[in-house]
Design a protein around this motif. Structure first.
Motif: not given
Length: 637
Positions: A25-26, A29-30, A336
């Protein structure tokens, strides 16, 4: 599990499917960051103060350089001794306040990090305890341990160090930029023109750092899982002389983990010096343009000194931010993975409309177990021991089909009824479906098709808690927890008195065996019951089940670890103890089958014969053949 050593191309770092891992994923992540800060709700005031102190400190650091420049440009250049003294005093006060804020910033950051970590670990434990048995068949224990340890610790570093250090460094850059713009906007435009170079460098290395960081986290999880598996299976490892083989596999996993870490370190080692080199290049460029402006009278020497001191405060954070970026990626990867575990939805949960199963053992109707051998009135007072048997539970299977994988059933159209107080024996070869029936009775799993009914209620309509409160289970390999024998027996009923525990052991005819332990009931059993023999552990588990005063008793090869003499004593007690209770017995020893009210003979998930022991022998069918095998084995034993 795919061996990590098969991953050849470290540059591409392809994803390895290992249990519940998902696609990359990115890197930042905010949404994850906001979610992490929901765990700081109990100390919201400290969080507010911390952010305020962080912003103030981000201005204080460049302010020190600015004050120094003002002292040089003013009192020192003008040879003003009084002004120098006042300037130095002011600089000293600013430095003291900066260090004071640093103390509280560090302290509050540590407290916030600890609060988040505790919240995450509590949630991981709570979610894990709510999962059905299918979850633990799918997810390795080492992976759960990895989430609680390495992943959560990475989040701690991200919260208490990376976040606030980065905010301070970015704040210092912004404050320095504002003062530089106010001091000389022409030179500031030169600085601003260099910003795209820094952005391009960061973007180029960001993807690589993200890939290597996640690969490192995944490889460490495999190392943890393998270590836990090897330690738990140490008897098998040593018994089959697998030490060197397992050590080779572990070395391979460690080597891959080291490769990922080295790749990550090499990439960081390229990025950080490049940022430092660019900072020096920018300073050289500013020297050239600044000197040119001083020579032409467009800028004073004092103004140039001020600008360069502030420029140093502007460029200094760049290398620090570069180092923090790698840790930020690791923290995001850990967050995550932690939230992925926390967000795992159970394969099934109690229906929202499910109600507590009535408990006729208690006059008050609660689902708490009554004391062994006694009754409990509505006012909660214990009465004298009762000689009447407990009210067993009616269990009915109606055309039940079940598969751990719904596409591959292991039980096919199973139907039978266990009346209250009856003993049902489950007989069949390995893999015939005996344990699956027990798992359904215990509501560890739900049937794929058909119904399981308890006391006339479909099992989905009653809460698991109330059902398990009325059950007692003794398995072939029972787990004992670290603590004393007494504490392990009380596990089913924590408020049981020592006398109740002794009474349970007395009724099982094993009180003398437990009292003969080195410290009697106060004997420490050790981790996983290592301090007791297999037979002693089974006796503790029998007593634990009896203390719960269950309406349903499940004995899954419960006497397999007990010697013949002890079993003979225990069998006499079991006849009395199972009277009045509905019981399900899985056993290969004839002594636990002969007295069953109903014997179910299973083969490949189907009930092929049913009846009493004598009736099935008279049929001369599958059960009779099994019986002859049992007799031969008993005679050989």
């Amino acid at each position: 599990m795919i061996p990590a050593g098969k991953i050849k191309d470290i540059g591409l770092v392809r994803k390895v499917r290992d249990d519940e891992d998902e696609a990359l994923q990115k890197p930042l992540e905010w949404g994850l960051i906001r979610r992490l800060f929901t765990y700081t709700a109990p100390i919201k005031g400290q969080v507010t103060w911390l952010f305020a102190m962080t912003l103030i400190r981000s201005a204080q650091l460049p302010a020190l350089g600015w004050v120094m420049a003002l002292i040089i440009k003013g009192p020192i250049t003008g040879r003003d001794l009084a002004g120098i003294a006042l300037g130095v005093a002011g600089y000293g006060l600013l430095a003291l306040s900066t260090d004071g804020l640093f103390h509280f910033r560090q302290r509050y950051a540590l407290e916030i990090g600890e609060t988040v970590v505790n919240g995450l670990r509590q949630d991981i434990f709570a979610v894990t305890m709510r999962q059905p048995m299918s979850f633990f068949n799918r997810v390795k224990i080492g992976r759960i341990i990895g989430r609680v340890t390495s992943d959560v610790e990475a989040v701690r570093v991200g919260i208490q160090d990376v976040l606030f250090v980065s905010v301070i460094q970015f704040g210092s850059m912004i404050f320095s930029a504002a003062v530089m713009l106010w001091s000389d906007w022409v030179l500031f435009l030169v600085v601003l023109a260099m910003a795209p170079v820094l952005w391009a460098l960061n973007r180029h290395f960001r993807v690589k750092l993200s890939q290597y960081s996640r690969a490192s986290q995944e490889s460490f999880s495999r190392v943890t899982a393998t270590l836990a598996e090897s330690v738990n299976g140490i008897r098998v490892t040593q018994g089959f002389v697998r030490q060197e083989t397992n050590a080779g596999l572990f070395r391979s996993l460690l080597a891959d983990h080291a490769r990922y870490n080295i790749a990550l370190a090499r990439t960081s080692a390229i990025l950080t010096p490049l940022l430092e080199l660019n900072s020096q290049f920018f300073v050289a460029t500013l020297l050239m343009f600044g000197g040119w402006r001083v020579f032409h009278g467009d800028m004073s020497m004092g103004g140039l000194i001020t600008f360069f001191l502030l420029a140093n405060q502007f460029f200094a954070p760049i290398s620090i931010i570069g180092n923090q970026y790698n840790q930020a990626l690791t923290a995001m990867a850990g967050a995550e993975r932690v939230f992925r575990l926390i967000d795992v939805k159970p394969d099934w949960e109690d229906d929202a409309a499910a109600v507590a199963l009535p408990d006729p053992r208690n006059a008050g109707g609660s689902d708490a177990p009554r004391p062994v051998g006694s009754t409990e009135g509505q006012n909660g007072a214990r009465s004298a021991p009762s000689t009447s048997p407990p009210a067993g539970m009616r269990v009915e299977f109606r055309s039940v089909t079940f598969g751990y994988d719904p596409a591959k059933p292991v039980l096919h159209d199973v139907s039978f009824t266990a009346e209250p107080g009856q003993t049902v024996a489950l007989v069949g070869h390995t893999g015939s479906g005996k344990s699956s029936i027990i798992n359904l009775v215990s509501k560890f799993y739900l049937p794929t098709r058909g119904e399981v009914r308890v006391d006339g209620r479909e099992i989905r309509s009653v809460t698991s808690h109330s059902l398990h409160r009325q059950m007692g289970m003794v398995q072939q390999q029972n787990l004992l927890f670290t603590g004393t024998v007494l504490e392990n027996i009380r596990l089913a009923k924590p408020d049981a008195t020592e006398e109740e525990v002794r009474e349970a052991a007395r009724r099982l005819d094993c009180l003398d065996l437990l009292e003969a332990l080195p410290q009697g009931f106060a004997t420490e059993v050790g981790e996983r019951g290592a301090g007791l023999s297999l037979g002693q552990r089974q006796l503790v588990c029998f007593a634990r089940a009896l203390v719960a005063d269950p309406r349903i008793v499940i004995l899954d090869e419960a006497t397999s670890s007990i010697d013949a003499v002890t079993e003979a004593r225990l069998q006499k007690a079991l006849v009395e103890l199972l009277r009045g209770r509905t019981s399900f017995v899985v056993a290969h020893r004839l002594s636990t089958i002969r007295h069953a009210d109903l014997v179910l003979v299973l083969d490949q998930g189907r009930v092929i014969e049913r009846g009493t022991h004598s009736a099935l022998l008279a049929q001369a069918g599958h059960y009779a053949a099994l019986y002859r095998q049992f007799v031969q084995m008993d005679e050989k034993a």
